[in-house]
Write an enzyme that holds these catalytic residues in place. Sequence first.
Site, short mmCIF file in Angstrom:
data_model
loop_
_atom_site.label_atom_id
_atom_site.label_comp_id
_atom_site.label_asym_id
_atom_site.label_seq_id
_atom_site.Cartn_x
_atom_site.Cartn_y
_atom_site.Cartn_z
N GLY A 12 0.82 -1.21 0.00
CA GLY A 12 0.00 0.00 0.00
C GLY A 12 0.86 1.26 0.00
O GLY A 12 2.08 1.20 0.15
N ASP A 13 0.21 2.40 -0.25
CA ASP A 13 0.86 3.71 -0.24
C ASP A 13 1.97 3.83 -1.28
O ASP A 13 2.96 4.54 -1.08
CB ASP A 13 1.43 4.03 1.17
N GLY A 15 1.64 5.18 -4.13
CA GLY A 15 1.44 6.36 -4.99
C GLY A 15 0.36 6.10 -6.03
O GLY A 15 0.37 6.71 -7.10
N LYS A 16 -0.57 5.22 -5.68
CA LYS A 16 -1.66 4.89 -6.63
C LYS A 16 -2.49 6.13 -6.95
O LYS A 16 -2.89 6.34 -8.09
CB LYS A 16 -2.58 3.81 -6.02
N ASN A 38 -10.16 2.97 4.86
CA ASN A 38 -8.81 2.65 5.35
C ASN A 38 -7.77 3.19 4.36
O ASN A 38 -6.62 3.43 4.72
CB ASN A 38 -8.63 1.13 5.56
N GLY A 40 -5.87 5.82 1.89
CA GLY A 40 -5.58 7.25 1.84
C GLY A 40 -4.78 7.48 0.58
O GLY A 40 -3.61 7.10 0.51
N HIS A 41 -5.40 8.05 -0.44
CA HIS A 41 -4.74 8.25 -1.74
C HIS A 41 -4.50 9.74 -1.92
O HIS A 41 -5.45 10.53 -1.95
CB HIS A 41 -5.62 7.69 -2.86
N THR A 42 -3.24 10.11 -2.03
CA THR A 42 -2.89 11.53 -2.09
C THR A 42 -2.70 11.99 -3.52
O THR A 42 -2.00 11.34 -4.29
CB THR A 42 -1.58 11.77 -1.31
N THR A 129 -6.27 0.17 10.60
CA THR A 129 -6.51 1.61 10.61
C THR A 129 -7.64 1.96 11.59
O THR A 129 -7.91 3.13 11.80
CB THR A 129 -6.92 2.10 9.21
N ARG A 143 -23.18 -12.94 5.75
CA ARG A 143 -24.51 -12.68 5.19
C ARG A 143 -25.44 -11.93 6.13
O ARG A 143 -26.65 -12.11 6.10
CB ARG A 143 -25.15 -13.99 4.69
N GLN A 224 -4.99 -0.23 -1.03
CA GLN A 224 -4.01 -1.08 -0.35
C GLN A 224 -3.02 -1.65 -1.38
O GLN A 224 -2.75 -0.98 -2.35
CB GLN A 224 -4.69 -2.19 0.46
N SER A 413 8.11 8.20 -11.37
CA SER A 413 7.68 9.39 -10.66
C SER A 413 8.81 9.88 -9.77
O SER A 413 9.42 9.10 -9.04
CB SER A 413 6.43 9.05 -9.84
P1 GDP Z 1 -1.46 5.61 -2.28
O1 GDP Z 1 -2.21 5.17 -1.06
O2 GDP Z 1 -0.87 4.46 -3.03
O3 GDP Z 1 -2.27 6.52 -3.16
O4 GDP Z 1 -0.21 6.47 -1.75
P2 GDP Z 1 -0.25 7.59 -0.58
O5 GDP Z 1 -0.91 8.80 -1.08
O6 GDP Z 1 -0.76 7.00 0.68
O7 GDP Z 1 1.30 7.79 -0.34
C1 GDP Z 1 2.15 8.24 -1.35
C2 GDP Z 1 2.76 9.59 -0.90
O8 GDP Z 1 3.87 9.89 -1.69
C3 GDP Z 1 1.81 10.76 -1.06
O9 GDP Z 1 2.10 11.70 -0.06
C4 GDP Z 1 2.18 11.32 -2.43
O10 GDP Z 1 1.88 12.71 -2.57
C5 GDP Z 1 3.66 11.09 -2.44
N1 GDP Z 1 4.26 10.81 -3.76
C6 GDP Z 1 3.72 10.14 -4.82
N2 GDP Z 1 4.66 10.00 -5.79
C7 GDP Z 1 5.79 10.59 -5.32
C8 GDP Z 1 7.11 10.74 -5.83
O11 GDP Z 1 7.45 10.28 -6.91
N3 GDP Z 1 8.03 11.39 -5.04
C9 GDP Z 1 7.69 11.88 -3.82
N4 GDP Z 1 8.65 12.48 -3.11
N5 GDP Z 1 6.46 11.76 -3.30
C10 GDP Z 1 5.53 11.11 -4.04
P1 IMO Z 2 -3.82 2.69 0.61
O1 IMO Z 2 -4.99 2.43 -0.30
C1 IMO Z 2 -1.19 1.03 3.69
C2 IMO Z 2 -3.01 -1.81 6.47
C3 IMO Z 2 -3.12 -1.40 7.92
C4 IMO Z 2 -2.99 -2.76 8.59
C5 IMO Z 2 -3.74 -3.68 7.63
C6 IMO Z 2 -5.18 -3.95 8.05
O2 IMO Z 2 -3.68 4.10 1.04
O3 IMO Z 2 -2.58 2.10 0.04
P2 IMO Z 2 -7.38 -2.51 7.91
O4 IMO Z 2 -7.75 -1.21 8.56
O5 IMO Z 2 -7.44 -2.49 6.44
O6 IMO Z 2 -8.14 -3.68 8.48
O7 IMO Z 2 -5.84 -2.75 8.34
O8 IMO Z 2 -3.73 -3.03 6.38
N1 IMO Z 2 -3.63 -0.86 5.51
C7 IMO Z 2 -2.92 -0.05 4.71
N2 IMO Z 2 -1.59 0.15 4.63
N3 IMO Z 2 -2.03 1.66 2.83
C8 IMO Z 2 -3.36 1.44 2.89
O9 IMO Z 2 -4.21 1.92 1.97
C9 IMO Z 2 -3.87 0.58 3.88
N4 IMO Z 2 -5.10 0.17 4.23
C10 IMO Z 2 -4.93 -0.72 5.21
O10 IMO Z 2 -2.08 -0.51 8.28
O11 IMO Z 2 -1.63 -3.16 8.58
MG MG Z 3 -2.20 5.51 1.01
#
Ligand code: GDP
Ligand code: IMO
Ligand code: MG
Length: 441
Positions: A12-13, A15-16, A38, A40-42, A129, A143, A224, A413
Amino acid sequence: MPNIVVVGAQWGDEGKGKVVDVLAPHVDVVVRYQGGNNAGHTVVVGREKYVLHSIPSGILHPGCRCVIGCGVVVDPGSLIEEMEGLVRRGVTLDGNLYISKNAHLIMPYHPALDRASEAKLGPRRIGTTGKGVGPAYVDKAARVGIRMVDLLDERLFRQKLEANIAQKNRLLRDIYDAQTFTVEEILNQYLRYAGWLAPYITDTALLLHQWIERGYSVLFEGAQGTMLDLDHGTYPYITSSSTTAGGAATGTGVPPTRIHGVLGVAKAYTTRVGGGPLPSEMAGPIVDTIRARGNEYGATTGRPRRCGWFDAVVLRYAVRVNGLDTVALTKLDVLDQCETVRICTGYRHRGELLTEFPEEETVLREAEPAYEEVSGWLAPTAGARNEADLPAKARQYLVRLQELLGVPFCLISTGAVRDDTILCEDSPLLEWFPSVRSSLL
Ligand code: GDP
Ligand code: IMO
Ligand code: MG
């Protein structure tokens, strides 16, 4: 027009949100297929930062229809807050946002159960989360869940709520020693939500079918990542939905025969929030450096993310279980100041070198990463407009990663903003969306 899945290739996280935002102008529809708030897409647009939790990351593009599919679990209070926040910032939702009738609701007892269960697990807790996502999927599979469409039928909603409250209150009181809920309280609150959300609730599987028949192009936005998948992730340290590409079909009602490709999103290193194995976890001062440069704090909970080196074993696994055609590599800039960059190419376990991701919890706990080292480029990568602009050693790192994965990169990126995105030469994206060439070059 092609329909493409965007899936997180790590924990997860990755940069989707950024990648979906970059691709959104080239498609007609973006649909979320699993998970809930749960996620968080930035998305960063100039000086403005948007963090999306339940709404697809295409919403900042006025012509892009955004769908919350049937595989998503929706906390209506949190969704309304997110909608109001976007509207305040000038984003149009009417005609752009559609919510599946079949999506299950996160009810107030779900976060309560989530937190109570985590507290009871103690040191074995998942590190969720706390949004109630796991318990909502438990009810769906058992169900007894309540769906979006039930919100529109007061009598049925009350019946389902009464049955659930009777059972959940016993669980909360007798097993967890936690606070209980009353039917009337939730009923009144949720009927107010129903009034708000009714115009957006519809048969999204039918809509998607009609749009695809019309030739519209659909992007499936995963939440995720692969290693948090209910079946394919590091069980039990996972989330409770099908995060991998297969989930895109069941979580939307779009059949696999209408999906044309899968794009994985991976960081140039690895992070994970919460408990569970992270074989290439970094140790020492480098963790603080990477966390600070990458701003590695959860977009939903603010928790510091654990950091590790790029794990090619994980990525090869993600290529296999998702059928990745290509990978968008993010956050290359975060490694700019590393003198040495490590790549995990296998795990050492009891004298054996494992090159496939192991299923056994004990093996994963005992495994030691085997690293290949490359020398760092010690120069900025942000601002590069094509691969040739990147420092030579950064290019070598990218070549080595692609060799290890066996699939080509499509985007690199180098910063959070839209402009810091490089379209790779011969990017597979050009075949899917030829117009990306003019927008990214
Ligand atoms: P997601 O959940 O996959 O959408 O990713 P998140 O938003 O949780 O985390 C990615 C973080 O990295 C965010 O704060 C983005 O703004 C930042 N981000 C995305 N691509 C880049 C990159 O290429 N470089 C840097 N420094 N930050 C990035
Ligand atoms: P995005 O879409 C990173 C992790 C939690 C925990 C596990 C289970 O932003 O990539 P949950 O609340 O889903 O039952 O927690 O999954 N988790 C994530 N980790 N990015 C996320 O979403 C996540 N969503 C859940 O930290 O380990
Ligand atoms: Mg995220």
